[in-house]
Design an enzyme around this catalytic site. Structure first.
Site, PDB file in Angstrom:
ATOM      1  CG  ASP A 187     -22.093 -23.392  -3.372  1.00 40.76           C
ATOM      2  OD1 ASP A 187     -22.638 -23.631  -2.556  1.00 40.76           O
ATOM      3  OD2 ASP A 187     -22.601 -23.660  -4.749  1.00 40.76           O
ATOM      4  CD  GLU A 221     -26.994 -27.225  -1.904  1.00 38.89           C
ATOM      5  OE1 GLU A 221     -27.869 -26.207  -2.177  1.00 38.89           O
ATOM      6  OE2 GLU A 221     -26.168 -27.446  -2.339  1.00 38.89           O
TER       7      GLU A 221
END
Length: 350
Positions: A187, A221
């Site tokens: 991720d 993010e």
């Protein structure tokens, strides 16, 4: 010509082995720019440090934007303790349990790097007995043991280590013969690798996309605002490519492309979700539709910033998110093929 799984996996390994905790991503963004140059794709660096690449399409009136983020979880030095150990403050949403026992690297402002290990303050069972296992893993109860001969705060300061220095975690990248990819920071570096695999395929096959398409590699993010700016005004569709969450009650596994129907920000655009499902079925891809209960994406961040776009979210299924993660090459393949099919399809009609 098909997508190169080997290229996507190799790209992921390079990205994963380049430290990039949120707030300290210059090295990995330089790699992104270098690879885009190798592919001959025009791009710009934004003021926030992200990279926006653009492929011209047949229709330049309506644009698409795809994003994946290359920043990762990490930490910063919060305090230099009197015994020469370091207290940390975490960057991103994860727990100290997820990094206990992990090797880490502290980078000073001068560019020097030092290694260490993240441990509880009562790690030795021979000294602390039951406390070692029962003690809560919190900021006050965890520390970094430096791989340097330090016994005091002054010893650490002499190395050049200061409060605010960035700390990255050893990714421990491993690719098994059975196709599993094990690493920290799958991720979302796996999704970045997928987008590069798609870009490489487009370039080598000479494919012209029906719509001008932007690829935003974001770098904030993990703290909530990576892809909420620098969106060209012609963009009408925004697709985030990020990990699919695996766990009890989820449909996503390590082999599928996960199509998100809803996360903690609310539902994703229903029409675009149905369009992605239809494309996956037409291409014979293994997919799952899922809901991620504790999750936000760059696409939802863009909507919260006021952008008037159709938004969607897909990605490879990733086990043990925000810990030592795992996925499979089949998941990268299914996600890449869906991205490629989507890029060649028509834009949603209002």
């Amino acid at each position: 010509m098909s997508l190169s799984t080997t290229y996507m996996v190799d790209t992921f390994c390079k990205l994963a082995n380049t430290p990039s905790p949120t707030g300290h991503t210059d090295k990995v963004m330089a790699w992104i720019e270098s690879e885009l140059n190798n592919l001959g794709i025009a791009h710009v660096r934004t003021n926030k440090g992200a990279v926006l690449a653009t492929l011209p399409g047949k229709n330049n009136a309506k644009h698409r934007l795809l994003t994946a983020h290359v920043d990762t979880l990490g930490a910063m030095v919060k305090e230099i303790k009197a015994n020469g150990r370091l207290k940390l403050t975490l960057i991103g949403g994860f727990t100290f349990n997820a990094v206990e026992g992990e090797y880490c690297t502290i980078e000073t402002d001068s560019g020097r790097s030092y290694t260490g290990t993240i441990l509880s303050t009562k790690a030795s069972v021979h000294v602390y007995s039951r406390e070692a296992g029962k003690m809560e893993r919190t900021e006050s109860n965890m520390e970094v043991r430096l791989d340097e001969k330090v016994k005091s705060k002054d010893d650490v300061l002499a190395l050049g280590i200061r409060v605010g220095d960035f700390v990255s975690f050893d990714p421990r990248v491993s690719v098994t013969e059975s196709g599993f990819i094990k690493s920290r920071h799958i991720d979302d570096k796996a999704s970045v690798a997928i987008l590069f695999g798609v870009l490489k395929h487009i370039r080598e096959s000479g494919l012209t996309l029906p719509y001008t398409t932007h690829f935003l590699i974001s770098n904030n993010e993990e703290i909530g605002y990576g892809g909420n700016s620098n969106i060209p005004e012609q963009v009408v569709e925004y697709l985030a490519v990020d990990m699919g969450a695996i766990g009890d009650g989820q449909t996503t596994d390590e082999y599928c492309v996960s199509i998100c129907a809803k996360d903690s920000s609310g539902p994703y655009h229903y029409g675009l979700r149905k369009h992605l499902v239809q494309l996956a079925e037409e291409q014979g891809l293994y997919y799952q539709v899922d809901i991620y209960p504790y999750y936000n994406s760059d696409a939802s961040a863009a909507l919260k910033s006021g952008y008037d776009v159709v938004h969607g979210l897909i990605g490879p299924g990733v086990d043990a998110s925000h810990s030592y993660e795992r996925t499979h090459t089949e998941s990268l393949e299914n996600t890449g093929k869906l991205v490629l099919a989507y890029l060649q399809s028509d834009i949603m009609q209002a």
